[in-house]
Design an enzyme around this catalytic site. Structure first.
Site, PDB file in Angstrom:
ATOM      1  N   CYS A  28       0.844  -1.190   0.000  1.00  0.00           N
ATOM      2  CA  CYS A  28       0.000   0.000   0.000  1.00  0.00           C
ATOM      3  C   CYS A  28       0.883   1.245   0.000  1.00  0.00           C
ATOM      4  O   CYS A  28       1.937   1.281   0.627  1.00  0.00           O
ATOM      5  CB  CYS A  28      -0.942   0.105   1.188  1.00  0.00           C
ATOM      6  SG  CYS A  28      -2.066  -1.269   1.347  1.00  0.00           S
TER       7      CYS A  28
ATOM      8  N   ARG B  14       3.744  -0.211  -4.878  1.00  0.00           N
ATOM      9  CA  ARG B  14       3.515  -0.766  -3.545  1.00  0.00           C
ATOM     10  C   ARG B  14       2.202  -1.536  -3.442  1.00  0.00           C
ATOM     11  O   ARG B  14       1.923  -2.178  -2.424  1.00  0.00           O
ATOM     12  CB  ARG B  14       3.524   0.352  -2.504  1.00  0.00           C
ATOM     13  CG  ARG B  14       4.799   1.144  -2.466  1.00  0.00           C
ATOM     14  CD  ARG B  14       4.726   2.213  -1.409  1.00  0.00           C
ATOM     15  NE  ARG B  14       4.570   1.635  -0.092  1.00  0.00           N
ATOM     16  CZ  ARG B  14       5.569   1.268   0.690  1.00  0.00           C
ATOM     17  NH1 ARG B  14       6.799   1.430   0.292  1.00  0.00           N
ATOM     18  NH2 ARG B  14       5.328   0.750   1.876  1.00  0.00           N
TER      19      ARG B  14
ATOM     20  N   TRP C 157      -2.864  -2.675  -1.588  1.00  0.00           N
ATOM     21  CA  TRP C 157      -2.612  -4.108  -1.781  1.00  0.00           C
ATOM     22  C   TRP C 157      -3.416  -4.777  -0.682  1.00  0.00           C
ATOM     23  O   TRP C 157      -3.092  -4.670   0.502  1.00  0.00           O
ATOM     24  CB  TRP C 157      -1.128  -4.415  -1.650  1.00  0.00           C
ATOM     25  CG  TRP C 157      -0.765  -5.820  -2.008  1.00  0.00           C
ATOM     26  CD1 TRP C 157      -0.452  -6.293  -3.236  1.00  0.00           C
ATOM     27  CD2 TRP C 157      -0.652  -6.936  -1.118  1.00  0.00           C
ATOM     28  NE1 TRP C 157      -0.155  -7.631  -3.168  1.00  0.00           N
ATOM     29  CE2 TRP C 157      -0.268  -8.053  -1.891  1.00  0.00           C
ATOM     30  CE3 TRP C 157      -0.847  -7.095   0.256  1.00  0.00           C
ATOM     31  CZ2 TRP C 157      -0.068  -9.320  -1.333  1.00  0.00           C
ATOM     32  CZ3 TRP C 157      -0.650  -8.356   0.807  1.00  0.00           C
ATOM     33  CH2 TRP C 157      -0.255  -9.445   0.016  1.00  0.00           C
TER      34      TRP C 157
ATOM     35  N   ASN D 142      -1.591   1.851   5.801  1.00  0.00           N
ATOM     36  CA  ASN D 142      -0.779   0.800   5.201  1.00  0.00           C
ATOM     37  C   ASN D 142      -0.381  -0.123   6.344  1.00  0.00           C
ATOM     38  O   ASN D 142       0.232   0.331   7.308  1.00  0.00           O
ATOM     39  CB  ASN D 142       0.448   1.478   4.555  1.00  0.00           C
ATOM     40  CG  ASN D 142       1.534   0.509   4.161  1.00  0.00           C
ATOM     41  OD1 ASN D 142       1.287  -0.671   3.995  1.00  0.00           O
ATOM     42  ND2 ASN D 142       2.739   1.010   4.011  1.00  0.00           N
ATOM     43  N   GLY D 143      -0.775  -1.392   6.272  1.00  0.00           N
ATOM     44  CA  GLY D 143      -0.409  -2.321   7.349  1.00  0.00           C
ATOM     45  C   GLY D 143      -1.599  -3.162   7.775  1.00  0.00           C
ATOM     46  O   GLY D 143      -2.599  -3.242   7.056  1.00  0.00           O
TER      47      GLY D 143
ATOM     48  N   GLU E 216      16.544 -17.720  -9.724  1.00  0.00           N
ATOM     49  CA  GLU E 216      16.147 -16.336  -9.982  1.00  0.00           C
ATOM     50  C   GLU E 216      15.494 -16.207 -11.364  1.00  0.00           C
ATOM     51  O   GLU E 216      14.490 -15.501 -11.522  1.00  0.00           O
ATOM     52  CB  GLU E 216      17.395 -15.437  -9.850  1.00  0.00           C
ATOM     53  CG  GLU E 216      17.205 -13.984 -10.215  1.00  0.00           C
ATOM     54  CD  GLU E 216      16.168 -13.244  -9.387  1.00  0.00           C
ATOM     55  OE1 GLU E 216      15.660 -13.783  -8.398  1.00  0.00           O
ATOM     56  OE2 GLU E 216      15.843 -12.109  -9.767  1.00  0.00           O
TER      57      GLU E 216
ATOM     58  N   LYS F  64      11.707 -14.865 -11.996  1.00  0.00           N
ATOM     59  CA  LYS F  64      11.402 -13.739 -12.888  1.00  0.00           C
ATOM     60  C   LYS F  64      10.299 -14.134 -13.862  1.00  0.00           C
ATOM     61  O   LYS F  64       9.360 -13.395 -14.093  1.00  0.00           O
ATOM     62  CB  LYS F  64      12.633 -13.307 -13.705  1.00  0.00           C
ATOM     63  CG  LYS F  64      13.715 -12.530 -13.036  1.00  0.00           C
ATOM     64  CD  LYS F  64      13.368 -11.145 -12.601  1.00  0.00           C
ATOM     65  CE  LYS F  64      12.705 -11.151 -11.261  1.00  0.00           C
ATOM     66  NZ  LYS F  64      13.535 -11.089 -10.097  1.00  0.00           N
TER      67      LYS F  64
ATOM     68  N   GLU G 214       6.808 -14.682 -12.083  1.00  0.00           N
ATOM     69  CA  GLU G 214       6.123 -13.522 -11.491  1.00  0.00           C
ATOM     70  C   GLU G 214       5.603 -12.532 -12.524  1.00  0.00           C
ATOM     71  O   GLU G 214       4.606 -11.872 -12.283  1.00  0.00           O
ATOM     72  CB  GLU G 214       6.974 -12.832 -10.425  1.00  0.00           C
ATOM     73  CG  GLU G 214       8.138 -12.046 -10.907  1.00  0.00           C
ATOM     74  CD  GLU G 214       8.901 -11.356  -9.770  1.00  0.00           C
ATOM     75  OE1 GLU G 214       8.281 -10.925  -8.797  1.00  0.00           O
ATOM     76  OE2 GLU G 214      10.137 -11.241  -9.882  1.00  0.00           O
TER      77      GLU G 214
ATOM     78  N   HIS H 119      16.978 -36.573 -10.539  1.00  0.00           N
ATOM     79  CA  HIS H 119      16.313 -37.097  -9.343  1.00  0.00           C
ATOM     80  C   HIS H 119      14.824 -36.751  -9.331  1.00  0.00           C
ATOM     81  O   HIS H 119      14.185 -36.795  -8.278  1.00  0.00           O
ATOM     82  CB  HIS H 119      17.007 -36.560  -8.085  1.00  0.00           C
ATOM     83  CG  HIS H 119      18.435 -36.981  -7.993  1.00  0.00           C
ATOM     84  ND1 HIS H 119      18.803 -38.260  -7.633  1.00  0.00           N
ATOM     85  CD2 HIS H 119      19.587 -36.316  -8.264  1.00  0.00           C
ATOM     86  CE1 HIS H 119      20.129 -38.357  -7.656  1.00  0.00           C
ATOM     87  NE2 HIS H 119      20.624 -37.181  -8.047  1.00  0.00           N
TER      88      HIS H 119
ATOM     89  N   LYS I 139       5.652  -4.332  -4.537  1.00  0.00           N
ATOM     90  CA  LYS I 139       7.114  -4.193  -4.510  1.00  0.00           C
ATOM     91  C   LYS I 139       7.694  -4.498  -3.137  1.00  0.00           C
ATOM     92  O   LYS I 139       8.655  -5.228  -3.020  1.00  0.00           O
ATOM     93  CB  LYS I 139       7.493  -2.781  -4.950  1.00  0.00           C
ATOM     94  CG  LYS I 139       8.980  -2.551  -5.071  1.00  0.00           C
ATOM     95  CD  LYS I 139       9.558  -3.307  -6.250  1.00  0.00           C
ATOM     96  CE  LYS I 139      11.062  -3.157  -6.351  1.00  0.00           C
ATOM     97  NZ  LYS I 139      11.631  -4.225  -7.188  1.00  0.00           N
TER      98      LYS I 139
END
Ligand code: M6R
Length: 614
Positions: free
Chosen positions: A2, A27, A72, A98-99, A487, A491, A494, A510, A609
């Protein structure tokens, strides 16, 4: 998660708030809203969707006071009603938050018993009504009511609140989520935001609240900061912002992610500039020098991080163990904090975080500090919570990273961690002088080599066309490049929503080998360093099962060229620094696939983010 923004002063608040929200959209972008006070009444607009949707909804743009929010979702699905701002029952108080307020349910029940009616599913509506109730019962001003209410809540917050009956002040507070206050010339105006990006064109003077602090902001007056718990006054520390507007704009690129991929040569150079002094053969990092004893006496280094930063930590594990012969453990911050980890005073805990606000990483270092460990932060955002909570640290100088998918943060984190490992190797004598010098020299060449690696862009774009309809992808790498495989897979998933897995190349047989058929693209990092021949054997195994191979190889490679479906060449470098190059084509591949699939590259679904919730 947020973003919060606000303004009080003599300018029109609307454009400042809207531009600010657009900059803070990284955010969270489930919904957006704002409220303006036009001198008579408050005008509120909010909507599910992005700030661009909000712009359509705003009818009255008047007013020199306002607060805004981009969300968010935590409590309550993203819809118009759950969007912020929220007003109190009387309509007098307005809040953006925010929170998470963890005990919101208990408080809500009490407020319902006292006649409050709730319209949304949010914890924020509970908080604003609690503030109203406190104000009524104690006959106090907004600041005091906010303080009393915050002492009753459990959770994390950054809030901005105002009272329409007293429209010359905004009250802000923080615990666990950031709040910056921009101080205008002669205090004729103030800006509020989750980070300084919404106000950098107006002022370079900023105050960052610390956890458990609140501030009362009034035009023409000094910002009054108090501790929420004991009401003690805190001196306002006005800092000069180093950020500039250019850094947070796209600068001609279609997406922030692409811009940030291309910024890596500069970002890596900025990160070692002034630290890597090749001619003198030294590495100078104040945070390490001042605490050299801690590092040299450490039984082990524990790295805590999440996501991409965790992958940088995995690369660092190889580098630290090889260069400085210190045992390293790399932990997901979220797992570390919730078990009962054995931590002693002889442990050095390195927290890696681009944002410096990731809730789990922050909690992990608080735990490590309680147990007596020395905590060293590697953050990108200056003044962020993790940077402040650490005993010492070193910033990456990547500049603002706005695309949700982390790119330049990863390579600059590896750069900083390599510098530390080299410095410790020197101090411990675990690396020969010639090797040490060779590595200093090589690290200095990396920006130029990244530049060269970026030249594969058009070729990677062509490859992307062939695989944009894939539903699964496998990424393989060995040693230093195993974390790069992880990584690369992160990428891709997402931003393009294609399922992807990263694996150590040898682990393929395996299990994952069962997945391979002619529809499975396998991206293999097969540079000529490390266990090249073994990786070539793995490529043969994939080929004989009809898998499609995209191989990242060292320029001039001929062996893999003869087997793989596609090869992407990158310059040669020392194995330890190879992740700084091998990651480049993987970033570009995900980027192009996502663009071709019409995905929102900079703001992928469900993500934000900085993850400031647990
Ligand atoms: O700000 P941090 O580095 O602490 O963030 C950690 C992760 O949330 C972050 O790396 C995330 O995984 C990125 N979206 C990856 O691209």
């Amino acid at each position: 998660m947020c973003g919060i923004t606000g303004y009080i002063g003599y300018r029109d608040a609307y454009p400042i708030i809207i531009n600010g929200l657009q900059r803070l959209e990284y955010r969270g972008y489930d919904s957006a809203g704002l409220v303006l006070y036009d001198g008579n009444q408050i005008n509120l607009a909010k909507t599910k969707g992005k700030v661009s949707d909000l712009i359509e909804r705003v009818t009255n743009k008047e007013g020199h006071l306002g607060i805004g929010h981009t969300r968010w979702a935590t409590h309550g699905v993203p819809n118009d009603i759950n969007s912020h701002p929220h007003t109190s029952q009387s309509g007098n108080l307005v809040i953006v938050h925010n929170g998470i307020i963890e005990n919101y349910d208990t408080i809500k029940k009490e407020l319902i018993n006292r006649g409050y009616i709730f319209h949304s599913d949010t914890d924020t509506e509970v908080l604003i009504n609690l503030i109203e109730e406190v104000q009524k019962n104690n006959n106090v001003k907004l600041g005091k009511a906010v303080q009393i209410a915050l002492n009753e809540v459990v959770g994390a917050y950054a809030i901005a609140v105002f009272d329409r009956r007293n429209p010359d002040e905004i009250v802000v507070a923080r615990l666990g989520s950031p709040i910056a206050i921009g101080v205008g010339k002669d205090k004729k105006e103030f800006f509020i935001a989750s980070d300084a990006s919404p106000f950098i064109e107006y002022t370079k003077d900023a105050i960052y609240l610390d956890d458990e602090e609140m501030a009362i902001i009034r035009v023409g007056k000094d910002v009054k900061i108090r501790k929420i718990k004991d009401d003690s006054l805190v001196d306002a520390d006005i800092q000069e912002l180093q950020m500039n507007l250019e850094q947070i704009e796209k600068g001609g690129y279609e997406h922030f992610m692409l811009k940030e991929i291309y910024e890596q040569p500069r970002a890596i150079k900025d990160t070692y500039r002034g630290r890597l002094l090749r001619d003198e053969g030294i590495i100078k990092m104040a945070g390490v020098e001042d605490n050299m004893k801690k590092f040299l006496n450490a039984d082990r280094i524990i790295i805590v991080a999440c996501g991409t930063s965790w992958h940088a930590g995995l690369v660092a594990e190889y580098i630290f163990e090889e260069f400085s012969r210190i045992p390293v453990e790399v932990e997901y911050a979220s797992e570390f904090r919730y078990r009962n980890p054995i931590i002693t005073e002889k442990d050095v805990v390195i927290a890696i975080s681009q944002s410096g606000e990731t809730a789990d990483t922050l909690a992990a270092i608080k735990l490590a500090k309680e147990k007596g460990a020395f905590v060293f932060g590697v953050c990108n955002v200056v003044g962020s919570s993790i940077a402040r909570e650490s005993h010492a640290g070193a910033y990456t100088h990547a500049g603002p990273e706005i695309g949700v998918a982390s790119t330049k943060a990863f390579t600059t984190q590896i750069t900083v961690l390599s510098l530390i490992a080299l410095r410790l190797a020197r101090a411990k004598g675990t690396m020969s002088s010639s090797d040490y010098r060779l590595h200093l020299q090589e690290l200095e060449l990396i920006p130029g080599k990244v530049e060269q690696a970026l030249k594969v862009n058009d070729h990677v774009k062509e490859i992307a066309k062939e695989y944009l309809l894939s539903t699964n992808c496998l990424y393989l790498g060995r040693g230093y490049n195993f974390p790069v495989a992880l990584e690369g897979a992160l990428k891709l998933k997402e931003i393009s929503y294609i399922h992807a897995e990263g694996y150590p190349a040898a682990e393929m047989k395996h299990g994952p080998i069962a997945l391979i058929d002619d529809r499975m693209p396998v991206i293999v990092i097969a540079i000529n360093r490390g266990h090249y021949e073994k990786t070539v054997s793995n490529i043969q195994e994939i080929k004989s099962r009809s898998g499609k191979i995209i191989a990242v190889v060292t320029e001039g490679d001929t062996t893999v060229k003869g087997i793989a479906d596609h090869i992407i060449e990158i310059p040669d470098t020392e194995e330890a620094f190879s992740p700084l190059l091998t990651t480049i084509p993987l970033q570009l591949l995900s980027y192009h696939i996502a663009v071709m699939r019409n995905c929102n590259v900079d703001q992928p679904r469900n993500l934000a983010k900085s993850v400031t919730v647990e």
